[in-house]
Design a protein around this motif. Sequence first.
Motif, PDB file in Angstrom:
ATOM      1  N   TYR A  30      -5.750   2.156  10.497  1.00 53.28           N
ATOM      2  CA  TYR A  30      -5.055   3.303  10.213  1.00 53.28           C
ATOM      3  C   TYR A  30      -5.475   4.067   8.828  1.00 53.28           C
ATOM      4  CZ  TYR A  30      -2.971   0.148   6.778  1.00 53.28           C
ATOM      5  OH  TYR A  30      -2.604  -1.047   5.582  1.00 53.28           O
ATOM      6  N   ARG A  31      -5.370   5.361   8.786  1.00 54.61           N
ATOM      7  CA  ARG A  31      -5.951   6.027   7.637  1.00 54.61           C
ATOM      8  C   ARG A  31      -4.895   6.693   6.967  1.00 54.61           C
ATOM      9  NH1 ARG A  31     -10.935   7.001   7.240  1.00 54.61           N
ATOM     10  NH2 ARG A  31     -11.821   8.773   5.538  1.00 54.61           N
ATOM     11  N   ALA A  32      -4.885   6.442   5.764  1.00 47.65           N
ATOM     12  CA  ALA A  32      -3.962   6.981   4.631  1.00 47.65           C
ATOM     13  C   ALA A  32      -4.541   8.175   3.745  1.00 47.65           C
ATOM     14  CB  ALA A  32      -3.163   5.905   3.832  1.00 47.65           C
ATOM     15  N   ASP A  33      -3.879   9.354   3.696  1.00 51.87           N
ATOM     16  CA  ASP A  33      -4.128  10.368   3.125  1.00 51.87           C
ATOM     17  C   ASP A  33      -5.759  10.611   3.178  1.00 51.87           C
ATOM     18  OD1 ASP A  33      -1.776  10.885   1.848  1.00 51.87           O
ATOM     19  OD2 ASP A  33      -2.227   8.910   0.467  1.00 51.87           O
ATOM     20  N   ALA A  34      -6.469  10.511   4.447  1.00 53.51           N
ATOM     21  CA  ALA A  34      -7.720  10.988   4.797  1.00 53.51           C
ATOM     22  C   ALA A  34      -8.588  10.295   3.836  1.00 53.51           C
ATOM     23  CB  ALA A  34      -7.924  12.549   4.776  1.00 53.51           C
ATOM     24  N   VAL A  35      -8.308   9.479   3.062  1.00 51.55           N
ATOM     25  CA  VAL A  35      -9.312   8.667   1.968  1.00 51.55           C
ATOM     26  C   VAL A  35      -9.616   7.134   2.095  1.00 51.55           C
ATOM     27  CG1 VAL A  35      -9.278  10.668   0.360  1.00 51.55           C
ATOM     28  CG2 VAL A  35      -7.697   8.630   0.109  1.00 51.55           C
ATOM     29  N   THR A  36      -8.422   6.553   2.541  1.00 48.57           N
ATOM     30  CA  THR A  36      -8.775   5.117   2.687  1.00 48.57           C
ATOM     31  C   THR A  36      -8.247   4.464   4.122  1.00 48.57           C
ATOM     32  OG1 THR A  36      -6.248   4.687   1.929  1.00 48.57           O
ATOM     33  CG2 THR A  36      -7.757   4.696   0.382  1.00 48.57           C
ATOM     34  N   ILE A  37      -9.051   3.704   4.401  1.00 55.98           N
ATOM     35  CA  ILE A  37      -8.813   3.098   5.840  1.00 55.98           C
ATOM     36  C   ILE A  37      -8.144   1.613   5.709  1.00 55.98           C
ATOM     37  CG2 ILE A  37      -9.927   2.205   7.914  1.00 55.98           C
ATOM     38  CD1 ILE A  37     -11.781   4.391   8.022  1.00 55.98           C
ATOM     39  N   GLY A  38      -6.933   1.360   6.387  1.00 53.59           N
ATOM     40  CA  GLY A  38      -6.390   0.006   6.307  1.00 53.59           C
ATOM     41  C   GLY A  38      -6.675  -0.768   7.593  1.00 53.59           C
ATOM     42  N   GLY A  96       0.717  -1.006  -0.082  1.00 48.83           N
ATOM     43  CA  GLY A  96       0.055  -0.016   0.004  1.00 48.83           C
ATOM     44  C   GLY A  96       0.721   1.304   0.031  1.00 48.83           C
ATOM     45  N   VAL A  97       0.320   2.337  -0.472  1.00 44.90           N
ATOM     46  CA  VAL A  97       0.908   3.557  -0.486  1.00 44.90           C
ATOM     47  C   VAL A  97       0.293   4.602   0.255  1.00 44.90           C
ATOM     48  CG1 VAL A  97       2.012   3.145  -2.633  1.00 44.90           C
ATOM     49  CG2 VAL A  97      -0.046   4.476  -2.640  1.00 44.90           C
ATOM     50  N   VAL A  98       1.206   5.685   0.503  1.00 42.88           N
ATOM     51  CA  VAL A  98       0.709   6.826   1.321  1.00 42.88           C
ATOM     52  C   VAL A  98       1.356   8.188   0.440  1.00 42.88           C
ATOM     53  CG1 VAL A  98       0.451   8.062   3.398  1.00 42.88           C
ATOM     54  CG2 VAL A  98       0.323   5.615   3.499  1.00 42.88           C
ATOM     55  N   LEU A  99       0.564   8.949   0.048  1.00 42.00           N
ATOM     56  CA  LEU A  99       1.398  10.036  -0.501  1.00 42.00           C
ATOM     57  C   LEU A  99       1.642  11.344   0.532  1.00 42.00           C
ATOM     58  CD1 LEU A  99      -0.890  10.408  -3.415  1.00 42.00           C
ATOM     59  CD2 LEU A  99       0.686   8.828  -3.087  1.00 42.00           C
ATOM     60  N   GLY A 100       0.716  11.552   1.723  1.00 47.51           N
ATOM     61  CA  GLY A 100       0.908  12.643   2.388  1.00 47.51           C
ATOM     62  C   GLY A 100       0.675  12.350   4.085  1.00 47.51           C
ATOM     63  N   ASP A 101      -0.254  11.611   4.327  1.00 47.93           N
ATOM     64  CA  ASP A 101      -0.643  11.575   5.816  1.00 47.93           C
ATOM     65  C   ASP A 101      -1.022  10.180   6.146  1.00 47.93           C
ATOM     66  OD1 ASP A 101      -2.996  12.279   7.908  1.00 47.93           O
ATOM     67  OD2 ASP A 101      -1.345  13.371   8.199  1.00 47.93           O
ATOM     68  N   LEU A 102      -0.729   9.684   7.265  1.00 49.22           N
ATOM     69  CA  LEU A 102      -0.768   8.487   7.599  1.00 49.22           C
ATOM     70  C   LEU A 102      -1.412   8.629   9.262  1.00 49.22           C
ATOM     71  CD1 LEU A 102      -1.120   5.205   7.962  1.00 49.22           C
ATOM     72  CD2 LEU A 102       1.341   5.348   8.761  1.00 49.22           C
ATOM     73  N   ARG A 103      -2.467   8.232   9.691  1.00 49.20           N
ATOM     74  CA  ARG A 103      -2.893   8.304  11.124  1.00 49.20           C
ATOM     75  C   ARG A 103      -3.310   7.099  11.629  1.00 49.20           C
ATOM     76  NH1 ARG A 103      -2.898  13.607  12.752  1.00 49.20           N
ATOM     77  NH2 ARG A 103      -2.703  15.145  10.952  1.00 49.20           N
ATOM     78  N   ILE A 104      -2.861   6.838  12.918  1.00 46.99           N
ATOM     79  CA  ILE A 104      -3.245   5.709  13.599  1.00 46.99           C
ATOM     80  C   ILE A 104      -3.763   6.089  15.259  1.00 46.99           C
ATOM     81  CG2 ILE A 104      -2.509   3.362  14.707  1.00 46.99           C
ATOM     82  CD1 ILE A 104      -0.349   3.528  12.520  1.00 46.99           C
TER      83      ILE A 104
END
Length: 281
Positions: A253-261, A140-148
């Motif tokens: 976790y949430r990647a780039d405010a658009v996808t949840i893993g 998976g890829v993250v362009l800008g922001d990752l949050r947990i």
Amino acid sequence: MDLPSDRTGQELSRQLLVIVDPLARRADGESVRIAKDVLCAGATAKVCLPDGPEDFAKALAKRGARRPVVVGDDRALLRAVSLLHRERELAGAVLSMVPVGTGVALARSLGVPQGAVAAARAALDGTERRLDLLVDDSDGVVLGDLRIPPVAHPEGAAGAHPWLRTCRSLVRGIAARPARPAPAQGGVPARLRVEADGVTLVDLDQPVEGVSVTPAGIGSGLARVEVRPVASPAEPLRVAARSVCVSGSDFRYRADAVTIGGPVRKRTWTVRVGAWGLALP
């Protein structure tokens, strides 16, 4: 493998593949029309109107020598980058974007102009910038922001993934099964081990309110890592690292405010230097 260097000063291809995301057509048809007019007037452009993610992927795969221009929101941009990464074609591609829709905060943070005309002109006359990318151990890829843990979806329930609605319809059928531990949600302290370049920042015995990871800057090869312990008056822990490993009980976790893993019990993110190219003013 060495990645291509920044091609500042070199002319970008005038052969374009304009992929218009279906959500963009429904959200703001006028901006889509303006973007197509500007792009087609300034270059040889093939316009694709995919009906969904599968058609989007097929169009991108058949681009040939044409340079992709994504007309849509942050989710469409992330989809394009993810597809090229998984096909191992990201290093040789230069993407452009015309932001259309409500979820364009990522595009704005990357420096993409917000108006249809300005963004289309940047796609035509901009300069390629090689940007760093976070890649996890599931590709998976993250362009800008990752949050947990993931923050609440900014668009509310209406913006939830279709598969979430499907899952809700199955809840009654699995209610009698033994439950797994509930993954940590936004606002609930999580017990996680966070390691940056092999050094443990917090361990399972120290609950945290959250963890955030973002690329530190163009070409730095580092990510900014912030861990917010629950214990007061502890200050957030901030470090720069090339890789970040998070483990513990099930977490999302949430990647780039658009996808949840997730939920997962362990995930590692590594910075790839200059892994993707974006045309910017």
